[in-house]
Design a protein around this motif. Structure first.
Motif, short mmCIF file in Angstrom:
data_model
loop_
_atom_site.label_atom_id
_atom_site.label_comp_id
_atom_site.label_asym_id
_atom_site.label_seq_id
_atom_site.Cartn_x
_atom_site.Cartn_y
_atom_site.Cartn_z
N ALA A 55 -2.63 3.65 -7.60
CA ALA A 55 -2.79 4.96 -8.23
C ALA A 55 -3.82 5.81 -7.48
O ALA A 55 -3.60 7.01 -7.25
CB ALA A 55 -3.21 4.79 -9.69
N TYR A 56 -4.92 5.19 -7.07
CA TYR A 56 -5.93 5.93 -6.30
C TYR A 56 -5.32 6.47 -5.00
O TYR A 56 -5.50 7.64 -4.65
CB TYR A 56 -7.11 5.01 -5.96
CG TYR A 56 -7.98 4.62 -7.13
CD1 TYR A 56 -7.97 5.33 -8.32
CD2 TYR A 56 -8.83 3.52 -7.03
CE1 TYR A 56 -8.77 4.96 -9.38
CE2 TYR A 56 -9.64 3.15 -8.09
CZ TYR A 56 -9.61 3.87 -9.27
OH TYR A 56 -10.41 3.51 -10.32
N ALA A 57 -4.62 5.60 -4.26
CA ALA A 57 -4.04 6.02 -2.98
C ALA A 57 -3.01 7.13 -3.18
O ALA A 57 -2.94 8.08 -2.39
CB ALA A 57 -3.40 4.81 -2.29
N THR A 58 -2.22 7.02 -4.24
CA THR A 58 -1.19 8.03 -4.49
C THR A 58 -1.80 9.39 -4.79
O THR A 58 -1.41 10.41 -4.22
CB THR A 58 -0.30 7.58 -5.67
OG1 THR A 58 0.28 6.32 -5.37
CG2 THR A 58 0.80 8.59 -5.93
N VAL A 59 -2.77 9.42 -5.69
CA VAL A 59 -3.39 10.69 -6.08
C VAL A 59 -4.14 11.32 -4.91
O VAL A 59 -4.09 12.54 -4.71
CB VAL A 59 -4.34 10.46 -7.27
CG1 VAL A 59 -5.20 11.69 -7.53
CG2 VAL A 59 -3.54 10.11 -8.51
N LEU A 60 -4.82 10.51 -4.12
CA LEU A 60 -5.64 11.04 -3.02
C LEU A 60 -4.83 11.26 -1.74
O LEU A 60 -5.37 11.79 -0.76
CB LEU A 60 -6.80 10.08 -2.73
CG LEU A 60 -7.82 9.92 -3.88
CD1 LEU A 60 -8.79 8.79 -3.58
CD2 LEU A 60 -8.56 11.23 -4.12
N GLY A 61 -3.55 10.84 -1.74
CA GLY A 61 -2.72 11.03 -0.56
C GLY A 61 -3.14 10.16 0.61
O GLY A 61 -3.18 10.62 1.76
N THR B 171 7.04 2.76 0.16
CA THR B 171 5.96 3.69 0.51
C THR B 171 5.35 3.27 1.83
O THR B 171 5.69 2.22 2.40
CB THR B 171 4.86 3.71 -0.56
OG1 THR B 171 4.10 2.48 -0.47
CG2 THR B 171 5.42 3.85 -1.96
N GLU B 172 4.42 4.08 2.31
CA GLU B 172 3.64 3.73 3.51
C GLU B 172 2.28 3.16 3.13
O GLU B 172 1.42 2.98 3.99
CB GLU B 172 3.45 4.97 4.38
CG GLU B 172 4.75 5.56 4.91
CD GLU B 172 4.49 6.81 5.74
OE1 GLU B 172 3.35 7.31 5.71
OE2 GLU B 172 5.42 7.27 6.41
N VAL B 173 2.08 2.87 1.85
CA VAL B 173 0.77 2.48 1.36
C VAL B 173 0.54 0.98 1.55
O VAL B 173 1.42 0.16 1.27
CB VAL B 173 0.60 2.84 -0.13
CG1 VAL B 173 -0.75 2.37 -0.65
CG2 VAL B 173 0.75 4.34 -0.32
N GLU C 164 -9.34 -16.06 0.41
CA GLU C 164 -9.19 -15.61 1.78
C GLU C 164 -10.12 -14.42 2.02
O GLU C 164 -10.35 -13.62 1.11
CB GLU C 164 -7.74 -15.19 2.06
CG GLU C 164 -6.73 -16.28 1.84
CD GLU C 164 -5.31 -15.78 2.03
OE1 GLU C 164 -5.13 -14.74 2.69
OE2 GLU C 164 -4.38 -16.43 1.51
N PRO C 165 -10.64 -14.25 3.26
CA PRO C 165 -11.50 -13.09 3.54
C PRO C 165 -10.76 -11.77 3.37
O PRO C 165 -11.34 -10.77 2.97
CB PRO C 165 -11.93 -13.31 4.98
CG PRO C 165 -11.72 -14.76 5.25
CD PRO C 165 -10.56 -15.17 4.41
N LEU C 166 -9.44 -11.77 3.67
CA LEU C 166 -8.68 -10.53 3.59
C LEU C 166 -7.23 -10.84 3.24
O LEU C 166 -6.63 -11.76 3.77
CB LEU C 166 -8.73 -9.77 4.93
CG LEU C 166 -7.92 -8.48 5.02
CD1 LEU C 166 -8.44 -7.45 4.04
CD2 LEU C 166 -7.94 -7.93 6.44
N ARG C 167 -6.68 -10.06 2.32
CA ARG C 167 -5.28 -10.16 1.95
C ARG C 167 -4.72 -8.74 1.93
O ARG C 167 -5.34 -7.83 1.36
CB ARG C 167 -5.14 -10.82 0.58
CG ARG C 167 -3.69 -11.13 0.17
CD ARG C 167 -3.66 -11.55 -1.28
NE ARG C 167 -4.39 -12.80 -1.49
CZ ARG C 167 -3.79 -14.00 -1.55
NH1 ARG C 167 -2.49 -14.10 -1.40
NH2 ARG C 167 -4.51 -15.08 -1.77
N VAL C 168 -3.54 -8.53 2.54
CA VAL C 168 -2.95 -7.20 2.66
C VAL C 168 -1.60 -7.19 1.95
O VAL C 168 -0.79 -8.11 2.12
CB VAL C 168 -2.77 -6.79 4.13
CG1 VAL C 168 -2.24 -5.36 4.22
CG2 VAL C 168 -4.09 -6.91 4.89
N HIS C 169 -1.35 -6.14 1.16
CA HIS C 169 -0.08 -5.97 0.46
C HIS C 169 0.53 -4.64 0.89
O HIS C 169 -0.12 -3.59 0.81
CB HIS C 169 -0.31 -5.95 -1.06
CG HIS C 169 -1.06 -7.13 -1.58
ND1 HIS C 169 -0.46 -8.34 -1.88
CD2 HIS C 169 -2.38 -7.29 -1.85
CE1 HIS C 169 -1.38 -9.18 -2.32
NE2 HIS C 169 -2.55 -8.56 -2.31
#
Length: 408
Positions: free
Chosen positions: A343-349, A372-374, A362-367
């Protein structure tokens, strides 16, 4: 005779404690614990379970409740010191910014730290400053307050209503330090040597007016004159903002729970956001903490990300971060947090949003969000690591945020 004590663990199991019904109900409503409920197995007992607040509180007519943190005290006070004064922490990350005297409990460590900071602040003498004084006197000093003179005395003298600037130790800075000392002297668990040193500091600060309990804290402004006071003042304010809630049950007197508690949720959030804000300045970026926005076009649904990164002019958002003092679930996912970040990414573009957790597998996990491109990033910040490592991780994340670009 020592006070009866009950030890709880941050987010640990419940402990059965004998409490009268009024105190138990007030404690449950005060919000200092995760829960306080009657013990069905033992009449007259209450089950107390700690949440994210750690420290010590004294129940009136009852025991002292100590809540031990999962994070080592030295690391916890590094987080606190950094949040209060990040500039010093960046330059002294190997040992942190707060001397805890080797104590493993929060309250004794806090009392030691504050006393040492105050002692250092007063080493060159008590700070004095000019303060406007208005009083009734038998002789003229300064200027006459003519309107008050006519209203109160019909123009006759003496007495005379006067106003003058006094060079005094009764400054906002000294009032804050004295109030912090007196607050610490009332807390449970402060060791005898530290109590004696605190009592000595109270004598040195006797020229400052005591604060009224429950009133607003005096305001002070950083300056060259009070620079030696500033570390002590920041820590003193943290002490005075420590919780001492009052709750009035129906048909009962108010319950005052005296003590000092740190909210680990807030502490972790402050550490992450303040650290990123400072690191982002090196990249020419501007960060807003608790930046308000709206989810809907009608602006009825508010949202407030912990940190929004903007371009140097402060107009264009380039990244968003939310700090979560949580432990990763067994499946490694925290779905509600991911929906919130989306929601944050969508509203802020934005093309990406970042979640920073206090622990994770894990140190980092990516979804990558379908359709979308998000991208949603889950970072793990292990608080058991040395301070220098923690700051290095924040610097690395700041570099990642600096490379983010908004969606066209």
């Amino acid at each position: 005779m020592s006070e009866e004590e009950v030890s709880l663990r941050e987010h640990g199991p419940a402990v059965s404690v004998p409490l009268d019904a009024g105190t138990g109900q007030a404690l449950a409503a005060a919000g200092v614990l995760r829960s306080a409920t009657p013990d069905p197995a033992r009449a007259g007992n209450w089950l107390l379970r700690a949440g994210s607040r750690v420290g010590a509180i004294r129940l009136p007519g009852g025991p002292v409740v100590r809540i031990m943190p999962k994070t080592p005290v030295t690391r916890l006070f590094f987080l606190l010191g950094f949040s209060l004064d990040p500039a010093r922490a960046w330059h002294d990350s190997r040992k942190g910014t707060v001397d805890t005297g080797g104590h493993e409990d929060i309250v004794p460590a806090l009392a030691h730290a504050v006393e040492r900071q105050i002692d250092g602040a007063l080493r060159q003498g008590v700070l004095r400053g000019y303060r406007t004084v208005e009083e009734t006197a038998l002789f003229v000093r300064g200027r006459v307050r003519e309107a008050d003179q006519v209203r109160r005395h019909f123009g006759r003298t003496p007495p005379v209503e006067i106003s003058y600037d006094a060079y005094t130790a009764d400054t906002a800075e000294n009032r804050l330090l004295r109030a912090a000392v007196e607050r610490l002297l009332r807390l449970p668990g402060v060791t005898s040597p530290v109590r004696r040193r605190l009592a000595r500091q109270r004598v040195r600060l006797s020229g400052a007016t005591p604060l009224v309990r429950g009133g607003e804290l005096p305001r002070w402004q950083p300056s060259r004159l009070n620079s030696r006071y500033q570390p002590a003042l920041r820590l003193a304010e943290a002490v005075l903002r420590g919780i001492s809630p009052e709750h009035r049950p129906v048909d009962a007197a108010p319950l005052t729970v005296d003590g000092f508690l740190l909210d680990m949720n807030r502490l972790f959030e402050d550490f992450v956001t303040v650290g990123l804000r400072e690191a982002l300045r090196d990249h020419g970026l501007f960060a807003r903490l608790q930046d308000p926005h709206h989810l809907d076009a009608a602006q009825r649904v508010g949202m407030r990300p912990d940190l929004v990164v903007h371009t140097g002019d402060g107009h264009t958002p380039v990244a968003v971060v939310d700090a979560k003092y949580k432990v990763e679930k067994a499946d490694g996912l925290l779905n509600a947090d991911l929906y919130q970040a989306l929601a944050y990414a969508t509203v802020l573009g934005l093309r990406e949003a970042h979640l920073v957790y206090a622990a994770g597998r894990e140190p980092l996990r990516v979804h990558e969000v379908r359709g979308t491109e998000v991208q949603l990033f889950q970072h793990s910040l292990d608080l058991s690591r040395p301070p220098g490592d923690l700051l290095a991780i924040l610097e690395g994340l700041a570099g990642r945020l600096a490379g983010a670009t908004p969606r066209p």
